[in-house]
Design a protein around this motif. Sequence first.
Motif, PDB file in Angstrom:
ATOM      1  N   SER A 143       0.855  -1.185   0.000  1.00  0.00           N
ATOM      2  CA  SER A 143       0.000   0.000   0.000  1.00  0.00           C
ATOM      3  C   SER A 143       0.890   1.233   0.000  1.00  0.00           C
ATOM      4  N   GLU A 144       0.409   2.299  -0.620  1.00  0.00           N
ATOM      5  CA  GLU A 144       1.161   3.553  -0.630  1.00  0.00           C
ATOM      6  C   GLU A 144       0.982   4.335   0.662  1.00  0.00           C
ATOM      7  N   GLU A 145       0.211   3.785   1.602  1.00  0.00           N
ATOM      8  CA  GLU A 145       0.003   4.412   2.904  1.00  0.00           C
ATOM      9  C   GLU A 145       0.699   3.568   3.963  1.00  0.00           C
ATOM     10  N   PRO A 146       1.924   3.917   4.325  1.00  0.00           N
ATOM     11  CA  PRO A 146       2.704   3.092   5.257  1.00  0.00           C
ATOM     12  C   PRO A 146       2.026   2.876   6.605  1.00  0.00           C
ATOM     13  N   GLU A 147       1.295   3.887   7.091  1.00  0.00           N
ATOM     14  CA  GLU A 147       0.660   3.732   8.396  1.00  0.00           C
ATOM     15  C   GLU A 147      -0.403   2.637   8.368  1.00  0.00           C
ATOM     16  N   ARG A 148      -1.055   2.456   7.228  1.00  0.00           N
ATOM     17  CA  ARG A 148      -2.034   1.370   7.124  1.00  0.00           C
ATOM     18  C   ARG A 148      -1.354   0.010   7.133  1.00  0.00           C
ATOM     19  N   MET A 149      -0.191  -0.078   6.540  1.00  0.00           N
ATOM     20  CA  MET A 149       0.566  -1.335   6.561  1.00  0.00           C
ATOM     21  C   MET A 149       0.935  -1.682   8.000  1.00  0.00           C
ATOM     22  N   LEU A 150       1.355  -0.677   8.756  1.00  0.00           N
ATOM     23  CA  LEU A 150       1.768  -0.908  10.137  1.00  0.00           C
ATOM     24  C   LEU A 150       0.591  -1.301  11.028  1.00  0.00           C
ATOM     25  N   GLU A 151      -0.622  -0.855  10.653  1.00  0.00           N
ATOM     26  CA  GLU A 151      -1.807  -1.119  11.473  1.00  0.00           C
ATOM     27  C   GLU A 151      -2.598  -2.328  10.978  1.00  0.00           C
ATOM     28  N   LEU A 152      -2.091  -3.036   9.984  1.00  0.00           N
ATOM     29  CA  LEU A 152      -2.852  -4.136   9.393  1.00  0.00           C
ATOM     30  C   LEU A 152      -3.230  -5.191  10.424  1.00  0.00           C
ATOM     31  N   HIS A 153      -2.302  -5.548  11.304  1.00  0.00           N
ATOM     32  CA  HIS A 153      -2.606  -6.583  12.298  1.00  0.00           C
ATOM     33  C   HIS A 153      -3.714  -6.143  13.248  1.00  0.00           C
ATOM     34  N   ASN A 154      -3.798  -4.829  13.523  1.00  0.00           N
ATOM     35  CA  ASN A 154      -4.886  -4.328  14.360  1.00  0.00           C
ATOM     36  C   ASN A 154      -6.238  -4.539  13.690  1.00  0.00           C
ATOM     37  N   SER A 155      -6.293  -4.291  12.397  1.00  0.00           N
ATOM     38  CA  SER A 155      -7.553  -4.472  11.668  1.00  0.00           C
ATOM     39  C   SER A 155      -7.989  -5.933  11.672  1.00  0.00           C
ATOM     40  N   LEU A 156      -7.039  -6.839  11.489  1.00  0.00           N
ATOM     41  CA  LEU A 156      -7.378  -8.266  11.509  1.00  0.00           C
ATOM     42  C   LEU A 156      -7.900  -8.674  12.882  1.00  0.00           C
ATOM     43  N   ARG A 175       7.904  -6.877   5.633  1.00  0.00           N
ATOM     44  CA  ARG A 175       9.303  -6.992   5.249  1.00  0.00           C
ATOM     45  C   ARG A 175       9.522  -6.394   3.872  1.00  0.00           C
ATOM     46  N   MET A 176      10.488  -5.481   3.792  1.00  0.00           N
ATOM     47  CA  MET A 176      10.882  -4.871   2.521  1.00  0.00           C
ATOM     48  C   MET A 176       9.681  -4.274   1.783  1.00  0.00           C
ATOM     49  N   GLY A 177       8.803  -3.592   2.537  1.00  0.00           N
ATOM     50  CA  GLY A 177       7.672  -2.912   1.921  1.00  0.00           C
ATOM     51  C   GLY A 177       6.509  -3.801   1.541  1.00  0.00           C
ATOM     52  N   THR A 178       6.577  -5.086   1.874  1.00  0.00           N
ATOM     53  CA  THR A 178       5.501  -6.023   1.564  1.00  0.00           C
ATOM     54  C   THR A 178       4.974  -6.640   2.844  1.00  0.00           C
ATOM     55  N   ALA A 179       3.651  -6.668   2.972  1.00  0.00           N
ATOM     56  CA  ALA A 179       3.024  -7.330   4.115  1.00  0.00           C
ATOM     57  C   ALA A 179       2.714  -8.773   3.724  1.00  0.00           C
ATOM     58  N   HIS A 180       3.206  -9.703   4.527  1.00  0.00           N
ATOM     59  CA  HIS A 180       2.916 -11.126   4.340  1.00  0.00           C
ATOM     60  C   HIS A 180       1.984 -11.545   5.478  1.00  0.00           C
ATOM     61  N   VAL A 181       0.846 -12.130   5.127  1.00  0.00           N
ATOM     62  CA  VAL A 181      -0.168 -12.443   6.133  1.00  0.00           C
ATOM     63  C   VAL A 181      -0.715 -13.842   5.883  1.00  0.00           C
ATOM     64  N   LEU A 182      -0.800 -14.613   6.956  1.00  0.00           N
ATOM     65  CA  LEU A 182      -1.476 -15.907   6.903  1.00  0.00           C
ATOM     66  C   LEU A 182      -2.786 -15.761   7.665  1.00  0.00           C
ATOM     67  N   VAL A 183      -3.916 -15.930   6.972  1.00  0.00           N
ATOM     68  CA  VAL A 183      -5.233 -15.754   7.587  1.00  0.00           C
ATOM     69  C   VAL A 183      -6.183 -16.836   7.079  1.00  0.00           C
ATOM     70  N   PRO A 184      -7.251 -17.099   7.830  1.00  0.00           N
ATOM     71  CA  PRO A 184      -8.266 -18.022   7.314  1.00  0.00           C
ATOM     72  C   PRO A 184      -8.957 -17.408   6.109  1.00  0.00           C
ATOM     73  N   ASP A 185      -9.265 -18.229   5.130  1.00  0.00           N
ATOM     74  CA  ASP A 185      -9.998 -17.719   3.974  1.00  0.00           C
ATOM     75  C   ASP A 185     -11.484 -17.707   4.310  1.00  0.00           C
ATOM     76  N   GLY A 186     -12.193 -16.748   3.755  1.00  0.00           N
ATOM     77  CA  GLY A 186     -13.619 -16.632   4.031  1.00  0.00           C
ATOM     78  C   GLY A 186     -14.246 -15.599   3.130  1.00  0.00           C
ATOM     79  N   PRO A 187     -15.566 -15.453   3.200  1.00  0.00           N
ATOM     80  CA  PRO A 187     -16.259 -14.503   2.311  1.00  0.00           C
ATOM     81  C   PRO A 187     -15.879 -13.046   2.552  1.00  0.00           C
ATOM     82  N   ASP A 188     -15.373 -12.723   3.759  1.00  0.00           N
ATOM     83  CA  ASP A 188     -15.045 -11.332   4.075  1.00  0.00           C
ATOM     84  C   ASP A 188     -13.546 -11.035   4.007  1.00  0.00           C
TER      85      ASP A 188
END
Length: 502
Positions: A300-313, A325-338
Motif C-alpha cells: 500500500s502507498e500508505e505506510p501507516e495502514r501497513m503498520l496497522e494491518l494486524h490491528n484491523s485483523l 518486510r521490505m515494503g511487503t506485508a505477508h499475512v497468513l489468515v483463514p480464507d472466508g467470504p469477508d
Amino acid sequence: MPHLRLEVYSGASGLGREVTWTHTSDLPEPWRWVTGGEFLMTNGMSFPKSAKEQADLVRHLADAGVAGLGIGENMYCPRLTAAFTRTSDELGFPVLWIRYPLPFVAISRSVAEATLLDQSHRLARTVRIYDLIRRHTARGAAPADLLSALARELGCEIQVCDRATGEPWFPGTTPLDPTISDAVVALSEASKNVAGGAYGLPSVGDRAAMLTDIPRHAGAALVTLSDPRVGVDPIQLQHAATVVAIELSQTQLMLEHERRYGSGLLTQMLEGRMDVAGVTAQLADLGLKPESAVLVAARSEEPERMLELHNSLWRHTLPYLCLLRMGTAHVLVPDGPDTDSVLSRALGPTARIGISRTVGSLARFQDAAREAAWALSIAERRETVVSRYGSAVPWVGLSSVADAQTLVDRILRPVLDYDEQHNSRLVETLDAFLQNQRSWQQTAQAMHIHRQTVMYRIRKVEALTSRDLADTNSLSELWLAVRAAELLYTRDSDRSESTPAT
C-alpha cells in the motif's frame, strides 16, 4: 448579582438560564469554542456590523447553549441593530451591558464562587470516570464493558472507531451507523463544525453525534450519540477520552506482543526453517489451520495502514500471522467470504493484494508464497486491489507460477545462471535494452554505462540463449521471458523471500 451592576439590553425572558462558567472571547465565531452554559463576555472587537450577521451571531450562540452575552460598555462594539435586538428577544437569549470600568475577571470570580457546589459534583464524576479504568483492569473485563460504564456516567452512547475506516476499534462493540462512519472517514482536521472541543457529525434520528480526538492515538476517535436537548458535558468527555486512551495503549501493547511472535513464526515458515509438527501445534494455538488458510502478499502507498494491518485483523476477530518486510506485508489468515474486503478496507484505496490458493498443508507453504507473490504482481500490473491466484485473467499468456517458471527456465535460465556465477547484469541490461526500443545509446544512458558495454552484454545474451534479437520470433520470446521473470522476482528484495524452484 446586583453588585456587578450589569444592565439588561435584550432577551430578558432568558435571565433564568443557568450559568456554569464564564468565557471571554473576541474571536469572530465564538460559538465554536464554548461548551454550553457559559456567560460569554466580549469587548466587541470582532463583532459583526451588518444586521443579518448580528442576528446570526445570536442564533449561533443560542444553539451552542451559551447562557448569555455580556458586552463591554464604551469599548469596540459597533451599534447593535434592530435585527439583533429582535432575535435576542425572540430566542430569550439575554444580552447585558458590562459597565465600564468593571473588569471581566470580577464577573468570572463571582460565577466561580456561585458554582462551587456544581464544581464539586463535576469533580466527583471525574473521579468516578478514572476509577472505571482501575476497576476494569482489575477484573480483566472486555473493552465493551468499559465503554458501557463510561456511557452510563456521561448519559450518552459511546463508541470508539478507527478513523481510517470508520469501523469499531474494539471487536464485539456496536458498529456506527453507516452515515456516521462515512462522515468519520471523510472528516478533515480543518473542519469548522466544531463545538466544545469536538467535531460535529451528521445526526442519526433524534440523536446528535460528535467526534472527540483520543490523546496519543491519532488513528482512533471517540464518537458520542446523545439527546441534543441535554448534550454531553464536554469537560467530562475529555476525561472519558483519556480513559479510552489508556485502554487503547494497553490493548496495543498486547497486540504488538502478539504481532512480534507471529512475525517471527511466519519468517521461519517463509524461509523454510520449520519443524512441521511444532509449527502445526503453534498455528493450532493461534486458531489457524493450513487446510483453510491462505497466504497474502500486499502493498500500500500508505505506510501507516501497513503498520496497522494486524490491528484491523484483530478487530475482525481473524486469527493471523503478520510480517512486514521490505515494503511487503505477508499475512497468513483463514480464507472466508469477508477476507478480501477486510484486507482492502484495512490497506486503503492504494492497496494491491495478492492471495494464494488455500495452503492445504505446510508441505505446500513455499508454493503458496510463490502464488501470493504472483497474484500481487498481477494486481499491480492490472491496477486492481485484489488478485487471487488462479482466478485472474492470464497476463501475457501466463496463468500460473508454473507457466512463468517453465518459460524462464527454457529461455532465460542460462543468462540467470551466468549472472549469479559472475555477479553480472545481463538480464537487467536485456530488460533495459527492450524497454528502450533496442537503442544502444538510450540503454547506455539509462544504465549509466558505455555504449560498447551494452553491445557486449547483449551479444552475450544472444550467445547464451542461442537467439538473435534481430529475429522477430527470438525478440518475442526474450521479451516474454523477461516479463515472466519480472513476475516471479517481483523485486530484487523478494528473491531471498520466495525463490522459484529451479
